[in-house]
Write a protein that holds these residues in place. Structure first.
Motif, PDB file in Angstrom:
ATOM      1  N   GLN A  71       0.815  -1.211   0.000  1.00 52.73           N
ATOM      2  CA  GLN A  71       0.000   0.000   0.000  1.00 52.73           C
ATOM      3  C   GLN A  71       0.851   1.265   0.000  1.00 52.73           C
ATOM      4  O   GLN A  71       1.915   1.319   0.621  1.00 52.73           O
ATOM      5  N   ILE A  72       0.344   2.277  -0.680  1.00 52.38           N
ATOM      6  CA  ILE A  72       1.001   3.573  -0.772  1.00 52.38           C
ATOM      7  C   ILE A  72       0.636   4.381   0.463  1.00 52.38           C
ATOM      8  O   ILE A  72      -0.546   4.603   0.746  1.00 52.38           O
ATOM      9  N   LYS A  73       1.643   4.817   1.212  1.00 54.92           N
ATOM     10  CA  LYS A  73       1.405   5.560   2.458  1.00 54.92           C
ATOM     11  C   LYS A  73       1.366   7.071   2.236  1.00 54.92           C
ATOM     12  O   LYS A  73       0.767   7.799   3.010  1.00 54.92           O
ATOM     13  N   ALA A  74       2.038   7.543   1.197  1.00 55.80           N
ATOM     14  CA  ALA A  74       2.053   8.977   0.886  1.00 55.80           C
ATOM     15  C   ALA A  74       2.310   9.132  -0.610  1.00 55.80           C
ATOM     16  O   ALA A  74       2.851   8.227  -1.254  1.00 55.80           O
ATOM     17  N   PHE A  75       1.935  10.270  -1.153  1.00 59.85           N
ATOM     18  CA  PHE A  75       2.152  10.522  -2.578  1.00 59.85           C
ATOM     19  C   PHE A  75       2.337  12.010  -2.812  1.00 59.85           C
ATOM     20  O   PHE A  75       2.007  12.835  -1.962  1.00 59.85           O
ATOM     21  N   ARG A  76       2.840  12.340  -3.965  1.00 58.45           N
ATOM     22  CA  ARG A  76       2.910  13.719  -4.433  1.00 58.45           C
ATOM     23  C   ARG A  76       2.477  13.719  -5.898  1.00 58.45           C
ATOM     24  O   ARG A  76       2.821  12.809  -6.656  1.00 58.45           O
ATOM     25  N   ILE A  77       1.764  14.765  -6.261  1.00 56.58           N
ATOM     26  CA  ILE A  77       1.397  14.952  -7.666  1.00 56.58           C
ATOM     27  C   ILE A  77       2.538  15.694  -8.335  1.00 56.58           C
ATOM     28  O   ILE A  77       3.009  16.716  -7.822  1.00 56.58           O
ATOM     29  N   LEU A  78       2.982  15.175  -9.453  1.00 56.15           N
ATOM     30  CA  LEU A  78       4.091  15.802 -10.171  1.00 56.15           C
ATOM     31  C   LEU A  78       3.655  17.136 -10.772  1.00 56.15           C
ATOM     32  O   LEU A  78       2.541  17.255 -11.287  1.00 56.15           O
ATOM     33  N   PRO A  79       4.538  18.128 -10.757  1.00 54.23           N
ATOM     34  CA  PRO A  79       4.207  19.447 -11.304  1.00 54.23           C
ATOM     35  C   PRO A  79       4.303  19.503 -12.835  1.00 54.23           C
ATOM     36  O   PRO A  79       4.016  20.525 -13.428  1.00 54.23           O
ATOM     37  N   GLU A  80       4.724  18.405 -13.438  1.00 57.40           N
ATOM     38  CA  GLU A  80       4.853  18.336 -14.897  1.00 57.40           C
ATOM     39  C   GLU A  80       4.528  16.923 -15.357  1.00 57.40           C
ATOM     40  O   GLU A  80       4.557  15.981 -14.567  1.00 57.40           O
ATOM     41  N   GLU A  81       4.206  16.804 -16.625  1.00 59.08           N
ATOM     42  CA  GLU A  81       3.935  15.490 -17.177  1.00 59.08           C
ATOM     43  C   GLU A  81       5.256  14.770 -17.462  1.00 59.08           C
ATOM     44  O   GLU A  81       6.237  15.401 -17.833  1.00 59.08           O
ATOM     45  N   LEU A  82       5.253  13.457 -17.266  1.00 59.97           N
ATOM     46  CA  LEU A  82       6.434  12.658 -17.577  1.00 59.97           C
ATOM     47  C   LEU A  82       6.548  12.536 -19.091  1.00 59.97           C
ATOM     48  O   LEU A  82       5.548  12.307 -19.767  1.00 59.97           O
ATOM     49  N   SER A  83       7.762  12.683 -19.605  1.00 59.38           N
ATOM     50  CA  SER A  83       7.925  12.610 -21.052  1.00 59.38           C
ATOM     51  C   SER A  83       9.361  12.267 -21.418  1.00 59.38           C
ATOM     52  O   SER A  83      10.269  12.443 -20.605  1.00 59.38           O
ATOM     53  N   PRO A  84       9.572  11.820 -22.635  1.00 63.46           N
ATOM     54  CA  PRO A  84      10.950  11.590 -23.103  1.00 63.46           C
ATOM     55  C   PRO A  84      11.753  12.894 -23.122  1.00 63.46           C
ATOM     56  O   PRO A  84      12.960  12.881 -22.900  1.00 63.46           O
ATOM     57  N   GLU A  85      11.075  14.024 -23.342  1.00 64.10           N
ATOM     58  CA  GLU A  85      11.758  15.311 -23.410  1.00 64.10           C
ATOM     59  C   GLU A  85      12.422  15.699 -22.085  1.00 64.10           C
ATOM     60  O   GLU A  85      13.472  16.328 -22.080  1.00 64.10           O
ATOM     61  N   ASN A  86      11.802  15.327 -20.956  1.00 59.54           N
ATOM     62  CA  ASN A  86      12.442  15.656 -19.684  1.00 59.54           C
ATOM     63  C   ASN A  86      13.277  14.489 -19.153  1.00 59.54           C
ATOM     64  O   ASN A  86      13.729  14.514 -18.016  1.00 59.54           O
ATOM     65  N   GLY A  87      13.470  13.458 -19.986  1.00 60.66           N
ATOM     66  CA  GLY A  87      14.416  12.389 -19.693  1.00 60.66           C
ATOM     67  C   GLY A  87      13.948  11.300 -18.753  1.00 60.66           C
ATOM     68  O   GLY A  87      14.744  10.443 -18.367  1.00 60.66           O
ATOM     69  N   VAL A  88      12.683  11.281 -18.388  1.00 64.82           N
ATOM     70  CA  VAL A  88      12.219  10.292 -17.422  1.00 64.82           C
ATOM     71  C   VAL A  88      11.378   9.170 -18.043  1.00 64.82           C
ATOM     72  O   VAL A  88      10.974   8.250 -17.342  1.00 64.82           O
ATOM     73  N   MET A  89      11.147   9.273 -19.342  1.00 62.90           N
ATOM     74  CA  MET A  89      10.400   8.236 -20.058  1.00 62.90           C
ATOM     75  C   MET A  89      11.142   7.913 -21.354  1.00 62.90           C
ATOM     76  O   MET A  89      11.823   8.759 -21.923  1.00 62.90           O
ATOM     77  N   THR A  90      10.961   6.678 -21.808  1.00 56.80           N
ATOM     78  CA  THR A  90      11.487   6.317 -23.121  1.00 56.80           C
ATOM     79  C   THR A  90      10.479   6.792 -24.169  1.00 56.80           C
ATOM     80  O   THR A  90       9.341   7.137 -23.818  1.00 56.80           O
ATOM     81  N   PRO A  91      10.848   6.785 -25.436  1.00 54.13           N
ATOM     82  CA  PRO A  91       9.875   7.170 -26.474  1.00 54.13           C
ATOM     83  C   PRO A  91       8.627   6.281 -26.484  1.00 54.13           C
ATOM     84  O   PRO A  91       7.573   6.708 -26.939  1.00 54.13           O
ATOM     85  N   THR A  92       8.732   5.061 -25.955  1.00 54.69           N
ATOM     86  CA  THR A  92       7.569   4.167 -25.895  1.00 54.69           C
ATOM     87  C   THR A  92       6.851   4.254 -24.551  1.00 54.69           C
ATOM     88  O   THR A  92       6.071   3.380 -24.196  1.00 54.69           O
ATOM     89  N   ARG A  93       7.111   5.308 -23.777  1.00 53.81           N
ATOM     90  CA  ARG A  93       6.471   5.616 -22.492  1.00 53.81           C
ATOM     91  C   ARG A  93       6.755   4.600 -21.397  1.00 53.81           C
ATOM     92  O   ARG A  93       5.924   4.344 -20.542  1.00 53.81           O
ATOM     93  N   LYS A  94       7.948   4.061 -21.384  1.00 56.04           N
ATOM     94  CA  LYS A  94       8.386   3.235 -20.260  1.00 56.04           C
ATOM     95  C   LYS A  94       9.139   4.147 -19.303  1.00 56.04           C
ATOM     96  O   LYS A  94       9.912   4.999 -19.730  1.00 56.04           O
ATOM     97  N   LYS A  95       8.905   3.938 -18.008  1.00 54.82           N
ATOM     98  CA  LYS A  95       9.545   4.792 -17.004  1.00 54.82           C
ATOM     99  C   LYS A  95      11.031   4.486 -16.886  1.00 54.82           C
ATOM    100  O   LYS A  95      11.441   3.339 -16.908  1.00 54.82           O
ATOM    101  N   ARG A  96      11.810   5.532 -16.744  1.00 57.83           N
ATOM    102  CA  ARG A  96      13.223   5.412 -16.412  1.00 57.83           C
ATOM    103  C   ARG A  96      13.321   5.739 -14.924  1.00 57.83           C
ATOM    104  O   ARG A  96      13.438   6.892 -14.531  1.00 57.83           O
ATOM    105  N   ARG A  97      13.229   4.702 -14.106  1.00 58.23           N
ATOM    106  CA  ARG A  97      13.100   4.879 -12.660  1.00 58.23           C
ATOM    107  C   ARG A  97      14.246   5.668 -12.045  1.00 58.23           C
ATOM    108  O   ARG A  97      14.035   6.534 -11.213  1.00 58.23           O
ATOM    109  N   ARG A  98      15.464   5.363 -12.428  1.00 58.64           N
ATOM    110  CA  ARG A  98      16.612   6.075 -11.850  1.00 58.64           C
ATOM    111  C   ARG A  98      16.536   7.569 -12.173  1.00 58.64           C
ATOM    112  O   ARG A  98      16.770   8.412 -11.315  1.00 58.64           O
TER     113      ARG A  98
END
Length: 164
Positions: free
Chosen positions: A109-136
Motif C-alpha cells: 500500500q502507498i502511504k504517501a504521494f505527491r502529484i508531479l508538477p509536470e507530465e512525464l515525457s521523453p523530453e524531460n528524460g524520465v520516459m522512453t519514447p515508448t512511455r516506459k519509465k526510467r526509474r533512476r
C-alpha cells in the motif's frame, strides 16, 4: 513475485525493478502502479520505496480528465502545474489511491504521494519514447519531492538517543 500452481516462485517484474524495503519485503512496483492507474484521473504512477520503511508514489494526473474536473471546482486552476498544488485535486487523488490500496496487501500500500508538477515525457528524460519509465532518472529528477514523502526525523532522534 507470485507462486505458481506447482508452488514455485515466479518473478512477475524485471528483477532490477523490484523494490526491497528496509523491512525486508521485496515488492513489484509494476503491479501496484497498474492498480493505481485504474483511476481515470491518473495517467502514470511511479512507486518509490527502495530501502525505506514504506512505499510512496509520484503521480502524474491525466491532464484532460483532471483539468476538466478541477476547473469545474476551482477557477484558479489554469495550467497543469496548478494541479499539483490544488487542495481539491490532492484530496481527490488521495481517494483514488485509497481505492487502489484497498486491493493491495498491506506491505504494497502507498502511504504517501505527491502529484508531479509536470507530465512525464521523453523530453524531460524520465520516459522512453515508448512511455516506459526510467526509474533512476525519475528518482534523480524528483529527489527533493521524494524527500518530502519520508520523514527521517524520528529515525535520527532514535539513533541520537542510542549513541548517548
Amino acid at each position: 513475485m507470485e507462486i505458481d500452481r506447482t508452488g514455485l516462485f515466479k518473478l512477475v517484474d524485471r528483477k532490477k525493478e523490484i523494490i526491497n524495503t528496509s523491512n525486508g519485503k521485496s515488492i513489484s512496483p509494476t503491479q501496484i502502479e497498474n492498480e493505481i492507474r485504474h483511476s481515470p484521473f491518473i495517467s502514470e504512477a511511479a512507486v518509490i520505496g527502495e530501502g525505506k520503511k514504506y512505499l510512496t508514489a509520484l503521480i502524474e494526473v491525466d491532464a484532460v480528465a483532471t483539468m476538466e474536473w478541477a476547473r469545474s471546482r476551482d477557477l484558479q486552476i489554469a495550467q497543469y502545474a496548478d494541479l499539483a498544488n490544488s487542495e481539491i485535486v490532492v484530496r481527490m487523488i488521495e481517494g483514488e489511491i485509497g481505492k487502489a490500496n484497498s486491493k493491495l496487501a498491506r506491505a504494497e500500500q502507498i502511504k504517501a504521494f505527491r502529484i508531479l508538477p509536470e507530465e512525464l515525457s521523453p523530453e524531460n528524460g524520465v520516459m522512453t519514447p515508448t512511455r516506459k519509465k526510467r526509474r533512476r532518472q525519475i528518482i534523480e529528477r524528483y529527489r527533493s519531492l521524494i524527500d518530502t514523502l519520508y520523514d527521517e526525523s524520528e529515525d535520527e532522534l532514535v539513533m541520537a538517543e542510542m549513541k548517548t
